[in-house]
Write a protein that holds these residues in place. Structure first.
Motif, mmCIF file in Angstrom:
data_model
loop_
_atom_site.group_PDB
_atom_site.id
_atom_site.type_symbol
_atom_site.label_atom_id
_atom_site.label_comp_id
_atom_site.label_asym_id
_atom_site.label_seq_id
_atom_site.Cartn_x
_atom_site.Cartn_y
_atom_site.Cartn_z
ATOM 1 N N GLY A 199 34.028 46.272 46.311
ATOM 2 C CA GLY A 199 35.330 46.928 46.342
ATOM 3 C C GLY A 199 35.218 48.400 46.706
ATOM 4 O O GLY A 199 36.073 48.954 47.394
ATOM 5 N N ASN A 206 36.078 34.734 38.759
ATOM 6 C CA ASN A 206 35.776 34.379 40.149
ATOM 7 C C ASN A 206 34.858 35.407 40.803
ATOM 8 O O ASN A 206 35.235 36.070 41.763
ATOM 9 C CB ASN A 206 37.069 34.232 40.965
ATOM 10 N N PRO A 207 33.640 35.555 40.253
ATOM 11 C CA PRO A 207 32.716 36.491 40.898
ATOM 12 C C PRO A 207 32.406 36.006 42.311
ATOM 13 O O PRO A 207 32.438 34.804 42.570
ATOM 14 C CB PRO A 207 31.474 36.424 40.013
ATOM 15 N N PHE A 208 32.129 36.956 43.199
ATOM 16 C CA PHE A 208 31.756 36.572 44.558
ATOM 17 C C PHE A 208 30.348 35.986 44.542
ATOM 18 O O PHE A 208 29.543 36.342 43.679
ATOM 19 C CB PHE A 208 31.765 37.795 45.480
ATOM 20 N N LEU A 213 50.298 35.155 50.323
ATOM 21 C CA LEU A 213 49.431 34.070 50.779
ATOM 22 C C LEU A 213 50.157 32.724 50.818
ATOM 23 O O LEU A 213 49.680 31.795 51.457
ATOM 24 C CB LEU A 213 48.211 33.927 49.855
ATOM 25 N N GLY A 243 41.740 44.991 47.261
ATOM 26 C CA GLY A 243 42.196 45.839 48.351
ATOM 27 C C GLY A 243 41.548 45.527 49.681
ATOM 28 O O GLY A 243 41.681 46.281 50.632
ATOM 29 N N MET A 247 38.181 32.868 45.508
ATOM 30 C CA MET A 247 37.294 33.874 46.118
ATOM 31 C C MET A 247 38.114 34.802 47.018
ATOM 32 O O MET A 247 37.956 36.015 46.987
ATOM 33 C CB MET A 247 36.247 33.197 47.007
ATOM 34 N N LEU A 264 50.449 38.940 45.803
ATOM 35 C CA LEU A 264 49.582 37.805 46.141
ATOM 36 C C LEU A 264 50.385 36.644 46.718
ATOM 37 O O LEU A 264 49.824 35.749 47.334
ATOM 38 C CB LEU A 264 48.792 37.340 44.912
ATOM 39 N N PHE A 280 41.542 37.397 37.081
ATOM 40 C CA PHE A 280 42.138 36.075 37.198
ATOM 41 C C PHE A 280 41.829 35.200 35.988
ATOM 42 O O PHE A 280 40.978 35.516 35.155
ATOM 43 C CB PHE A 280 41.647 35.390 38.477
ATOM 44 N N MET A 312 43.491 43.123 39.776
ATOM 45 C CA MET A 312 43.825 41.870 39.104
ATOM 46 C C MET A 312 42.581 41.158 38.576
ATOM 47 O O MET A 312 41.551 41.099 39.243
ATOM 48 C CB MET A 312 44.558 40.945 40.062
ATOM 49 N N ARG A 342 51.854 37.818 39.763
ATOM 50 C CA ARG A 342 51.318 37.805 41.128
ATOM 51 C C ARG A 342 52.277 38.427 42.131
ATOM 52 O O ARG A 342 51.892 38.675 43.277
ATOM 53 C CB ARG A 342 50.978 36.371 41.537
ATOM 54 N N ASN A 354 51.221 42.427 42.764
ATOM 55 C CA ASN A 354 50.244 42.869 43.771
ATOM 56 C C ASN A 354 50.410 42.064 45.065
ATOM 57 O O ASN A 354 49.512 41.979 45.883
ATOM 58 C CB ASN A 354 48.800 42.786 43.244
ATOM 59 N N ARG A 412 47.121 46.830 46.611
ATOM 60 C CA ARG A 412 46.242 46.014 45.766
ATOM 61 C C ARG A 412 45.058 46.812 45.226
ATOM 62 O O ARG A 412 44.480 46.444 44.209
ATOM 63 C CB ARG A 412 45.756 44.796 46.543
ATOM 64 N N LYS A 413 44.708 47.881 45.909
ATOM 65 C CA LYS A 413 43.675 48.755 45.357
ATOM 66 C C LYS A 413 44.228 49.454 44.098
ATOM 67 O O LYS A 413 43.525 49.643 43.124
ATOM 68 C CB LYS A 413 43.264 49.804 46.392
ATOM 69 N N ASN A 453 47.038 46.254 51.320
ATOM 70 C CA ASN A 453 45.685 46.442 50.775
ATOM 71 C C ASN A 453 45.592 47.717 49.931
ATOM 72 O O ASN A 453 44.872 47.760 48.938
ATOM 73 C CB ASN A 453 44.617 46.388 51.869
#
Lengths: 258, 285
Positions: free
Chosen positions: A116, A103-105, A64, B174, B166, A61, A99, A97, A56, A59, A92-93, A89
């Motif tokens: 994305g 964790n689909p939206f 946070l 990104g 989420m 993370l 997980f 990643m 982590r 990228n 991270r593109k 950002n």
């Protein structure tokens, strides 16, 4: 020796003198690691050894977590990821990643992949085609092609995870980080993901954290063994599993602890 | 386990819990029964669509209905954007330090401030301080202040129910933090936000004390034409018909009718809240 093996490869991620603290607790200790391009690098080690934390970091993370403090340097394609001019950002593109838990939206299957692409400004008229392409590459297209507008949460766990991989590769990253991507899946789904990983390494650099040593042996070219926040050994996978240099690595591989 | 089996297995706690539940329901139905049995006879089209006549002993309550609806609209416009923005800041952006804790505690405490205090504060700030006069605008802003703590608290709770995974999923693609909130977190928390917001607005719609000094009038001839006029509102009209009118006995049916209309209005708001919640829940599943 790892140097000999790495000569044939091109380094893409270079980690030097990396230390990471959560509050007072040091979680990563002086990590030096070079991750080769278009290879699968596995990170193994007992729970709490810092392998997910290291992943982590790549990228950012940890941005946070307000109590995370990092010293040292990580470069990706020669670019310092902690530099103040690095846009997180954009990083991270480039460094996608997948997980531990899928964790689909809470959106449709189609929108999960298209999202994305939209935020990264891909041309609108190209998006439907790119969505399909990513779903095909993730070997899930045939299973979902008739229900693209249905909520992604209705898919099975294994399908959700392949959808998350499709979502990740859609934005055309260079590197894919996978944080125990199969730990929540059944053996058959795990097999499918592993086949997918072997397919993806033709185009992407993959770093995978796994608890499952057989999995590391099956899918990776290089393996890093971590213990208590330190990188104990890093070498070609067959070397780590058949003839490790350190006693600690051998004990772990043989299942003496962990 | 079915109902009978529960009672067979452990009769005492089950009976006591059932008794408490029934007790609560009894009070609710007593109130509703009282109001609707005495109020329904007063309800008619002319009661709803006419203005009061003959010193409010005859006619309808249209100005009060319209006044309450407009008031609720102003309250919504005043409190919703600020409340949601504040909740997003506290939940998504603010560091969890002492200052944030104090701000959060202050907001929770504001929710416990008696509504008459809001009324007096509105009088001082909007009516006199900002020279808005006793008007529907002053009253709406005052009710907006009253609703803010509830809106902020329920919105924050709704945002918290969105799993961290989420947010990480979107960021890892990104998305900026703002895009993550706008595209993933907010849509996923809309059912919770909508429910909380509508419940707090329906509570505000029934408030009397905050509008008492800030804009509600005993009696106005027409409907409010602009934001700076005084207006009639259902709760205040009800209060007035019940306790302040010259011939309380004559207007008693009108008072019950007004109470019934107010309750129906608030119920309708609540039903809308549940409909929104169910609609979005279905979409998310």
């Amino acid at each position: 020796m790892v140097q000999a093996a790495l000569v044939k490869t091109k380094p893409v991620i270079e980690i030097s003198d990396l230390n990471l603290y959560f509050g007072e607790k040091q979680v990563l200790k002086n990590i030096q690691l070079t991750i080769p391009q278009k290879m699968v690098t596995a990170m193994i080690g007992p729970s709490g050894c810092g392998k997910s934390t290291l992943l982590r970091t790549l990228n950012r993370l940890h941005d946070l977590s307000p109590d995370a403090r990092i010293t040292g340097k990580v470069t990706i394609d020669g670019q310092d990821i902690f530099h103040k001019n690095t846009l997180v950002n954009k990083l991270r593109k480039k460094v996608g990643m997948v997980f531990q838990k899928p964790n689909p939206f809470p959106k449709s299957i189609y929108d999960n992949v298209a999202y994305g692409l939209q935020i990264n400004g891909f041309p609108k008229d190209k998006i439907p085609q790119m969505v399909e392409e990513s779903l095909r590459k993730s070997y899930i297209f045939d299973e979902v092609k008739d229900k693209l507008q249905e909520p992604a949460t209705r898919l099975s766990g294994g399908q959700q995870q392949r959808l998350c991989i499709a979502r990740t590769i859609a934005v055309k990253p260079e590197i894919i980080l996978m944080d125990e991507p199969c730990s929540a899946l059944d053996p058959l789904s795990t097999l499918k993901i592993e086949e997918l990983i072997l397919e993806l390494k033709n185009d992407y650099t993959i770093v995978i954290v796994t608890h499952n040593m057989q999995q590391a042996a099956r899918v990776s070219d290089f393996t890093a063994f971590m213990y208590l926040g330190e990188l104990i050994e890093f070498d070609e996978t067959h070397k780590i599993f058949n003839n490790p240099e350190k006693q600690l690595t051998e004990n772990y591989i043989k299942g003496h602890f962990g | 386990m079915n109902f009978k089996a529960i009672f067979k297995e452990n009769p005492l706690p089950a009976t006591m819990l059932l008794f408490c539940t029934l007790l609560v329901c009894t009070f609710l139905f007593l109130i509703l029964g009282e109001i609707f049995s005495k109020g329904l006879s007063a309800l008619s089209w002319s009661f709803i669509f006419d203005a009061p006549k003959n010193g409010m002993t005859k006619g309808g309550i249209l100005p009060a209905i319209v006044g309450t609806l407009l008031l609720t609209l102003i309250t919504t416009l005043a409190s919703l954007p600020i409340g949601i923005a504040c909740a997003i800041y506290l939940s998504e952006y603010a560091k969890n330090n002492t200052t944030t804790q104090i701000i959060r505690a202050a907001i929770r405490n504001l929710a416990g401030v008696p509504s008459i205090i809001y009324g007096l504060f509105g009088l001082a700030l909007f009516v006199q301080g900002l020279q808005l006069g006793t008007s529907i605008l002053s009253a709406g802003l005052t009710l907006g202040l009253l609703s803010l703590p509830y809106i902020i608290t329920t919105t924050e709770e709704a945002l918290k129910t969105v799993p961290q995974s989420m947010r990480e999923g979107a960021l890892a693609l990104g998305a900026t933090q703002f895009e993550t909130i706008r595209d993933i977190v907010l849509p996923a928390s809309i059912p919770g936000i909508a429910t909380g917001v509508i419940l707090s607005l329906s509570r505000a719609a029934g408030e009397t004390a905050p509008i008492l000094f800030t804009g509600a009038a005993f009696y106005v001839t027409g409907l409010p034409g602009n934001l700076f006029q005084e207006f009639m509102a259902l709760p205040y009209h009800l209060y007035m018909l019940t306790t302040q009118h010259q011939s309380i006995a004559t207007v008693r049916p009108l008072a019950y009718g007004t109470a019934a209309v107010l309750i129906i209005l608030v119920f309708m708001l609540n039903i809308v809240a549940f409909m929104i919640r169910n609609k979005f829940r279905k979409q998310l599943k």
